[in-house]
Write an enzyme that holds these catalytic residues in place. Structure first.
Site, PDB file in Angstrom:
ATOM      1  CE  LYS A 181      -1.447   2.750   3.102  1.00  0.00           C
ATOM      2  NZ  LYS A 181      -1.218   4.000   2.028  1.00  0.00           N
ATOM      3  CB  SER A 236       4.791   8.862  11.483  1.00  0.00           C
ATOM      4  OG  SER A 236       3.270   8.210  11.488  1.00  0.00           O
ATOM      5  CD  GLU A 257      14.199   0.598   8.189  1.00  0.00           C
ATOM      6  OE1 GLU A 257      14.552   1.521   8.921  1.00  0.00           O
ATOM      7  OE2 GLU A 257      14.666  -0.334   7.711  1.00  0.00           O
ATOM      8  CG  LEU A 258       8.970   2.919  13.192  1.00  0.00           C
ATOM      9  CD1 LEU A 258       8.608   2.764  14.678  1.00  0.00           C
ATOM     10  CD2 LEU A 258       7.679   3.011  12.181  1.00  0.00           C
ATOM     11  CB  CYS A 291      13.102   8.883   8.379  1.00  0.00           C
ATOM     12  SG  CYS A 291      13.551   7.741   7.284  1.00  0.00           S
ATOM     13  CD  GLU A 389      11.059  12.428  11.614  1.00  0.00           C
ATOM     14  OE1 GLU A 389       9.887  11.725  12.075  1.00  0.00           O
ATOM     15  OE2 GLU A 389      11.924  11.869  10.732  1.00  0.00           O
TER      16      GLU A 389
END
Ligand code: ADP
Length: 486
Positions: A181, A236, A257-258, A291, A389
């Site tokens: 997605k 996120s 993977e944030l 990120c 962030e």
């Protein structure tokens, strides 16, 4: 419309079972060019029905795909890589149009993204197991690595192509099938990859791509499905935590993977020119929307003012505008919400005593999504930019005195993705590299992203690694055979 050679790369249907199809509800949603705000496509708005059917088809396809040899899977992946490179300019144009990043950078992303496909085409035949000496005289122990099963993947808008190949290539190489997605903001790059996958000979159902404007609906189906054995997410930390909770019920294997809050540390003995060039590259790539972008610049007292001066003049040279215009190095931010968030962070910093040395506002028309590359000198730890962030072209620069102090500040965050530092003292390099609580450390290097090195974080930046020899392990499970010799 987008001016591309291969018109068929622009698809608006969902890619399910090897076909581009409308949503069963017939619903569509618009995709916009963030620079011009013009609508560039109207894409199938998938829901639970499409998600279930894609998972079923992926499950069926898995029964055959897993039996291919690594060499056979590798050949198809290699063809997919060749096609991505052959059509890289078209793919990069589609990417710039829907995401905004400058064309040069988009082309870089397509090549970076394709490199995962090339790498895992090779790795497909190297999923070695082990033979372990038996613990009893009659025992032989064998370790097999097998594909985990159907993989669900959810990807963000900041790298609409590479975040897909970084997950799909190792999954397919391992023998898994995938339902993906993409972000609702950038579904076109994903769908274009589907066109080329079919052309490369990927059997129907092995890769399925579901655009949607209702991410939670598809996320729910993916995480609750018993057929899905693995969830790989990039996005996120907030959404990652939610998906982790949802995936817990069926105990799925997960990769996350944030977010990040990368420190970029410059010690007094650093090569100032290189540190400045590195800081510009690491901060303003993709208009600061990655990120691994440096979020907090820490500069030692002895060179603080010299750094601010040189950094500011380098940042002033960055040209903003339409990503398709030659010479532009900073494109628009992705959406209004993103600009508003950066504006709030800058005004909070100014209230708390930061000094703007360049930038500090929106560029051009009031509704423009261009935000000037900004430098905030005299930043302090009570400012929101220290914790949050930024995800925009704003660089807060903090002053520090000792190594101990800067390590404490750098680690004072729940995040642990990328970090960077510049300096020459060898013993300090080793000490600092070990002390930073991050999954990746750039030492005199502003970049940590390459196919051949493991990408990923610690703490609340996530778990699992992408790329490198480690990347394929995320899609494999270990089975031991305990064999009693008669
Ligand atoms: P970003 O701030 O980078 O947009 P998000 O975490 O919001 O990060 O989005 C990353 C991806 O997660 C996108 O594909 C988005 O559609 C998807 N997403 C957002 N919320 C959910 C959810 N509740 N369930 C599943 N996917 C979600």
């Amino acid at each position: 419309m987008i001016d591309i050679q291969r018109k068929d790369l622009l698809q608006e249907g969902a890619f399910i079972g090897g076909q581009f199809v409308a949503a069963s509800s017939q619903k569509q949603f618009p995709v916009y060019n963030p620079y011009s705000s013009a609508q560039i496509a109207s894409v199938a708005d998938c829901g639970a029905t499409e998600a279930k059917s894609a998972i079923d088809l992926a499950y069926t396809a898995f029964q055959t795909w897993k039996s291919y040899t690594g060499t056979e899977r590798g050949r198809i992946l290699r063809k997919w890589y060749d096609l991505q490179r052959a059509h890289e300019k078209d793919l990069a144009k589609i990417l710039t149009m829907e995401q905004g990043k400058p064309f040069r950078e988009a082309l870089g992303e397509i090549r970076y993204g394709a490199s995962f496909v090339e790498w895992f085409a090779e790795e497909a035949r190297r999923t070695y197991g082990d033979v372990i000496p038996g613990h009893q005289r009659d025992k032989r122990i064998i370790v097999l690595k097998q594909p985990v099963g159907v993989v669900a993947a959810i990807t963000p808008w900041n790298f609409p192509s590479a975040m897909i190949t970084r997950k799909v290539a190792p999954a397919l190489a391992a023998g898994c099938t995938v339902v993906i997605k993409p972000s609702e903001l950038t579904p076109l790059s994903a769908l274009a990859l589907g066109v080329l996958a079919t052309e490369a000979g990927l059997p129907p159902g092995v890769l399925n791509i579901l655009p949607t404007n209702n991410a939670p609906e598809i996320g729910n189906v993916m995480t609750s499905s018993k057929l899905v054995k693995k969830l790989s997410f990039t996005g996120s930390t907030a959404v990652g935590k939610l998906l982790l909770k949802q995936a817990a019920d069926s105990v799925k294997k997960v990769s996350m993977e944030l977010g990040g809050n990368a420190p970029f540390i410059v010690f007094n003995d650093a090569d100032l020119e290189k540190a400045v060039t590195g800081a510009v590259a690491s901060k303003y790539t993709n208009a600061g929307q990655t990120c691994v972008c440096s979020n907090r610049l820490f500069v030692q007292e002895g060179i603080y003012e010299a750094f601010i001066e040189k950094f500011t003049s380098a940042v002033r040279e960055q040209t903003l505008g339409d990503g398709m215009t030659k010479g532009v190095v900073i494109g628009p931010m992705i959406e209004e919400k993103a600009v508003a968030s950066v504006e709030a962070l800058v005004s909070d910093a100014l209230e708390k005593g930061a000094r703007i040395t360049c930038g500090g506002q929106r560029h051009g028309a009031p509704q423009s999504l261009l935000y000037e590359p900004t430098v905030l000198a005299d930043a302090s730890t009570d400012m929101a930019v220290f914790r949050k962030e930024i995800f925009g072209p704003v660089a807060p620069v903090f002053k520090f005195d000792t190594e101990e102090e800067v390590i404490a500040m750098a680690n004072d965050t729940e995040y642990g993705l990328a970090s960077y530092f510049y300096g020459k003292d060898h013993s300090r390099i080793w000490r600092v590299a070990e002390a930073l609580e991050y999954g990746m450390v750039g030492i005199n290097s502003p970049s940590v992203s390459t196919t051949v090195a493991p990408f990923g974080g610690v703490k609340e930046s996530g778990m699992g690694r992408e790329g490198s020899k480690y990347g394929i392990e995320e899609y494999l499970v270990i089975k031991q055979l305990m064999w009693a010799v008669q």
